[in-house]
Motif scaffolding. Structure first.
Motif, PDB file in Angstrom:
ATOM      1  N   ALA A   1     -38.542  51.196 117.948  1.00  0.00           N
ATOM      2  CA  ALA A   1     -39.919  51.055 118.440  1.00  0.00           C
ATOM      3  C   ALA A   1     -40.726  52.319 118.153  1.00  0.00           C
ATOM      4  N   GLY A   2     -41.858  52.138 117.484  1.00  0.00           N
ATOM      5  CA  GLY A   2     -42.764  53.246 117.215  1.00  0.00           C
ATOM      6  C   GLY A   2     -42.377  54.123 116.046  1.00  0.00           C
ATOM      7  N   ARG A   3     -41.318  53.789 115.339  1.00  0.00           N
ATOM      8  CA  ARG A   3     -40.893  54.610 114.216  1.00  0.00           C
ATOM      9  C   ARG A   3     -41.253  53.947 112.889  1.00  0.00           C
ATOM     10  N   GLU A   4     -41.489  54.762 111.888  1.00  0.00           N
ATOM     11  CA  GLU A   4     -41.639  54.288 110.524  1.00  0.00           C
ATOM     12  C   GLU A   4     -40.272  54.348 109.851  1.00  0.00           C
ATOM     13  N   LEU A   5     -39.721  53.173 109.541  1.00  0.00           N
ATOM     14  CA  LEU A   5     -38.391  53.125 108.934  1.00  0.00           C
ATOM     15  C   LEU A   5     -38.531  53.216 107.414  1.00  0.00           C
ATOM     16  N   LEU A   6     -37.907  54.226 106.836  1.00  0.00           N
ATOM     17  CA  LEU A   6     -37.958  54.392 105.384  1.00  0.00           C
ATOM     18  C   LEU A   6     -36.928  53.525 104.683  1.00  0.00           C
ATOM     19  N   LEU A   7     -35.867  53.198 105.389  1.00  0.00           N
ATOM     20  CA  LEU A   7     -34.824  52.334 104.851  1.00  0.00           C
ATOM     21  C   LEU A   7     -34.030  51.780 106.031  1.00  0.00           C
ATOM     22  N   GLU A   8     -33.649  50.521 105.964  1.00  0.00           N
ATOM     23  CA  GLU A   8     -32.819  49.945 107.026  1.00  0.00           C
ATOM     24  C   GLU A   8     -31.807  48.986 106.421  1.00  0.00           C
ATOM     25  N   GLN A   9     -30.708  48.791 107.164  1.00  0.00           N
ATOM     26  CA  GLN A   9     -29.632  47.937 106.681  1.00  0.00           C
ATOM     27  C   GLN A   9     -28.802  47.468 107.867  1.00  0.00           C
ATOM     28  N   ARG A  10     -28.350  46.233 107.811  1.00  0.00           N
ATOM     29  CA  ARG A  10     -27.487  45.743 108.883  1.00  0.00           C
ATOM     30  C   ARG A  10     -26.349  44.906 108.317  1.00  0.00           C
ATOM     31  N   THR A  11     -25.195  44.996 109.001  1.00  0.00           N
ATOM     32  CA  THR A  11     -24.055  44.133 108.742  1.00  0.00           C
ATOM     33  C   THR A  11     -23.770  43.373 110.039  1.00  0.00           C
ATOM     34  N   ARG A  12     -22.602  42.741 110.142  1.00  0.00           N
ATOM     35  CA  ARG A  12     -22.322  41.933 111.324  1.00  0.00           C
ATOM     36  C   ARG A  12     -22.335  42.756 112.606  1.00  0.00           C
ATOM     37  N   GLN A  13     -21.846  44.000 112.537  1.00  0.00           N
ATOM     38  CA  GLN A  13     -21.725  44.797 113.753  1.00  0.00           C
ATOM     39  C   GLN A  13     -22.488  46.114 113.723  1.00  0.00           C
ATOM     40  N   THR A  14     -23.061  46.460 112.571  1.00  0.00           N
ATOM     41  CA  THR A  14     -23.665  47.782 112.435  1.00  0.00           C
ATOM     42  C   THR A  14     -25.086  47.681 111.897  1.00  0.00           C
ATOM     43  N   PHE A  15     -26.006  48.394 112.557  1.00  0.00           N
ATOM     44  CA  PHE A  15     -27.396  48.490 112.114  1.00  0.00           C
ATOM     45  C   PHE A  15     -27.702  49.959 111.865  1.00  0.00           C
ATOM     46  N   GLN A  16     -28.281  50.257 110.692  1.00  0.00           N
ATOM     47  CA  GLN A  16     -28.609  51.636 110.342  1.00  0.00           C
ATOM     48  C   GLN A  16     -30.036  51.716 109.818  1.00  0.00           C
ATOM     49  N   PHE A  17     -30.672  52.853 110.082  1.00  0.00           N
ATOM     50  CA  PHE A  17     -31.996  53.077 109.499  1.00  0.00           C
ATOM     51  C   PHE A  17     -32.249  54.572 109.335  1.00  0.00           C
ATOM     52  N   VAL A  18     -33.109  54.868 108.355  1.00  0.00           N
ATOM     53  CA  VAL A  18     -33.509  56.242 108.065  1.00  0.00           C
ATOM     54  C   VAL A  18     -34.973  56.387 108.431  1.00  0.00           C
ATOM     55  N   CYS A  19     -35.303  57.472 109.128  1.00  0.00           N
ATOM     56  CA  CYS A  19     -36.686  57.714 109.528  1.00  0.00           C
ATOM     57  C   CYS A  19     -36.946  59.215 109.532  1.00  0.00           C
ATOM     58  N   ARG A  20     -38.165  59.582 109.849  1.00  0.00           N
ATOM     59  CA  ARG A  20     -38.481  61.003 110.002  1.00  0.00           C
ATOM     60  C   ARG A  20     -37.645  61.571 111.141  1.00  0.00           C
ATOM     61  N   GLY A  21     -37.382  62.868 111.094  1.00  0.00           N
ATOM     62  CA  GLY A  21     -36.425  63.451 112.002  1.00  0.00           C
ATOM     63  C   GLY A  21     -36.948  63.799 113.382  1.00  0.00           C
ATOM     64  N   GLU A  22     -37.734  62.893 113.996  1.00  0.00           N
ATOM     65  CA  GLU A  22     -38.249  63.165 115.324  1.00  0.00           C
ATOM     66  C   GLU A  22     -37.189  62.864 116.389  1.00  0.00           C
ATOM     67  N   GLU A  23     -37.405  63.411 117.580  1.00  0.00           N
ATOM     68  CA  GLU A  23     -36.499  63.163 118.692  1.00  0.00           C
ATOM     69  C   GLU A  23     -36.717  61.753 119.239  1.00  0.00           C
ATOM     70  N   PRO A  24     -35.662  61.087 119.736  1.00  0.00           N
ATOM     71  CA  PRO A  24     -35.830  59.780 120.337  1.00  0.00           C
ATOM     72  C   PRO A  24     -36.565  59.885 121.656  1.00  0.00           C
ATOM     73  N   SER A  25     -37.299  58.844 121.992  1.00  0.00           N
ATOM     74  CA  SER A  25     -38.042  58.853 123.250  1.00  0.00           C
ATOM     75  C   SER A  25     -37.123  58.479 124.404  1.00  0.00           C
TER      76      SER A  25
END
Length: 420
Positions: free
Chosen positions: A396-420
């Motif tokens: 939520a609220g992030r710009e995802l530069l790349l994302e990928q998901r499999t059956r059990q794993t979701f990954q994404f790359v974004c700017r290196g800000e701290e999570p809210s």
């Protein structure tokens, strides 16, 4: 499988030996919980010493003045030894050797010389801990045999097992605790190698595998294996037990509690791994072993200082197997590890740990054949055992530069800000 010895392995990381008070706590834990059987204690460099040695190495390698930070490093370790009332000359020989190493660095062999310098963090720490415990000090560089892959030595398992069993028979282990270094190994010619950053966990697993230990205990500043880093994410959950397989996947994606290579040698010989808190030794912690469990709560893993690199063929050809072979070969040559990858018709993207030195080498190898774009200062997030709510929480609220998901794993790359 050889008969299991009445032996436990304790591993203490940098936070657990950061100063004299922390080492005093280590001594209490060893004497209270490790006194009833043979014990081998694996120790990391103190606090942020590895970072300090890396900075020293960079200065020396660049021909810059490093005398002030070297003096600061020496004063810190000597002060800890004095605080524990250890002999004044305990560290003299090691500090002299470190000074000599820095003074004789050559322009070439960057990674090899890195290992010869940065390894002193563990050598200094184990001298102090062994002195505080009144224990035997063991130099593991002569026993854990590796190849010449500097900064990530590959273990020669048969030779290592033979040498460890000869050096540490049951009679020696029965005499009292033995203290040795994490992170370090050595070549057949006697050169020092390192096993990869945070590799002391792996050392504990190597020793347990080769010596047939009953268990390995990693002492951390957290309550056990958690579903997230409590310094980053609120409301973490401890796993009371978890399987080898699940832990291997979490470590691979970057979970900070366990080094990725730790689990396999333990799983092969059925040796349980315990993760316990040195701040609360009585607490249950986590038991990692061969077990079955229901679907676990989502695990949140963040890796910072990431780099997203995209390749396009200059002739606008499709990204073919031949192109991928060239890219993978170059990444392996400069030793950039792929954390995430994705391809489209005419481009291929990878997320790796950022290293300016290695990235520049990669560009030199591939810029004639590919148009290359890259972004630095990124973060890679992984959600293991994700659900809709966990994905929404992190994206939520992030710009995802790349994302990928499999059956059990979701990954994404974004700017290196701290999570809210």
């Amino acid at each position: 499988m050889q008969q299991r010895q009445f032996l436990r392995i304790y591993k203490f990381g940098g936070a657990s030996v950061k100063d004299a008070a922390a080492i005093g706590n280590l001594v209490r834990i060893v004497r209270q919980y490790g006194a009833d059987q043979a014990l081998l204690v694996v120790v990391s460099a103190m606090g942020k010493t590895t970072n300090a040695l890396e900075a020293l190495f960079q200065l020396a390698h660049a021909g810059q003045d490093y005398r002030a930070p070297l003096a600061e490093l020496a004063e810190f370790h000597q002060g800890v030894a004095a605080g524990l009332e250890l002999p004044a000359d305990l560290l003299t020989d090691l500090l002299t050797q470190l000074q000599d190493r820095l003074a004789t660095l050559l322009p070439a062999d960057f990674d090899k010389q890195y290992d010869q310098v940065v390894s002193f963090g563990e050598l200094l720490a184990t001298r102090i801990v062994a002195g505080a415990l009144g224990a035997r000090w063991l130099d593991c560089r002569a026993l854990i045999r590796t190849d010449h892959t500097w900064r990530e030595g590959r273990v020669d398992w048969p030779t290592t097992e033979r040498q460890l069993r000869a050096a540490l028979p049951a009679a020696v282990l029965a005499e009292g605790p033995v203290v040795t270094q994490g992170f370090l190994g050595g070549t057949a010619s006697g050169a020092t190698t390192t096993l990869g950053r945070e590799g002391s966990d792996f050392t504990a697993a190597i020793l347990a595998y080769c010596l047939g230990a009953q268990s390995v205990t990693i002492w951390k500043d957290v309550a056990g294996l958690l579903n997230a880093d409590p310094k980053i994410f609120p409301d973490t959950v401890r796993y009371p037990e978890i399987s080898y397989q699940e832990t291997i996947e979490m470590a691979y994606y970057g979970a900070s509690v366990i080094h990725p290579k730790t689990i396999k040698p333990l799983a092969v010989r059925g040796i349980p791994l315990l993760v316990k808190s040195f701040l609360d030794p009585e607490a249950e912690g986590t038991r990692i072993h061969d077990c079955r469990h229901e679907l676990l709560v989502p695990a949140f893993i963040r890796k910072t200082e990431q780099c997203l690199i995209s390749f396009e063929a200059k002739d606008l050809a499709f990204i073919s197997e031949e192109n991928l072979e060239v890219i993978f070969g170059a990444l392996a040559q400069v030793r950039l590890k792929i954390r995430l990858m994705q391809n489209s018709a005419i481009s291929f993207s990878v997320c790796t740990d950022f290293s300016a030195y290695r990235l520049e080498r990669l560009l030199d190898l591939l810029r004639e054949q590919f148009t290359i774009h890259y972004n630095t200062g990124l973060a890679l997030y992984t959600i293991k055992n994700y659900d809709a709510a966990s994905i929404q929480r992190l994206t939520a609220g992030r710009e995802l530069l790349l994302e990928q998901r499999t059956r059990q794993t979701f990954q994404f790359v974004c700017r290196g800000e701290e999570p809210s």
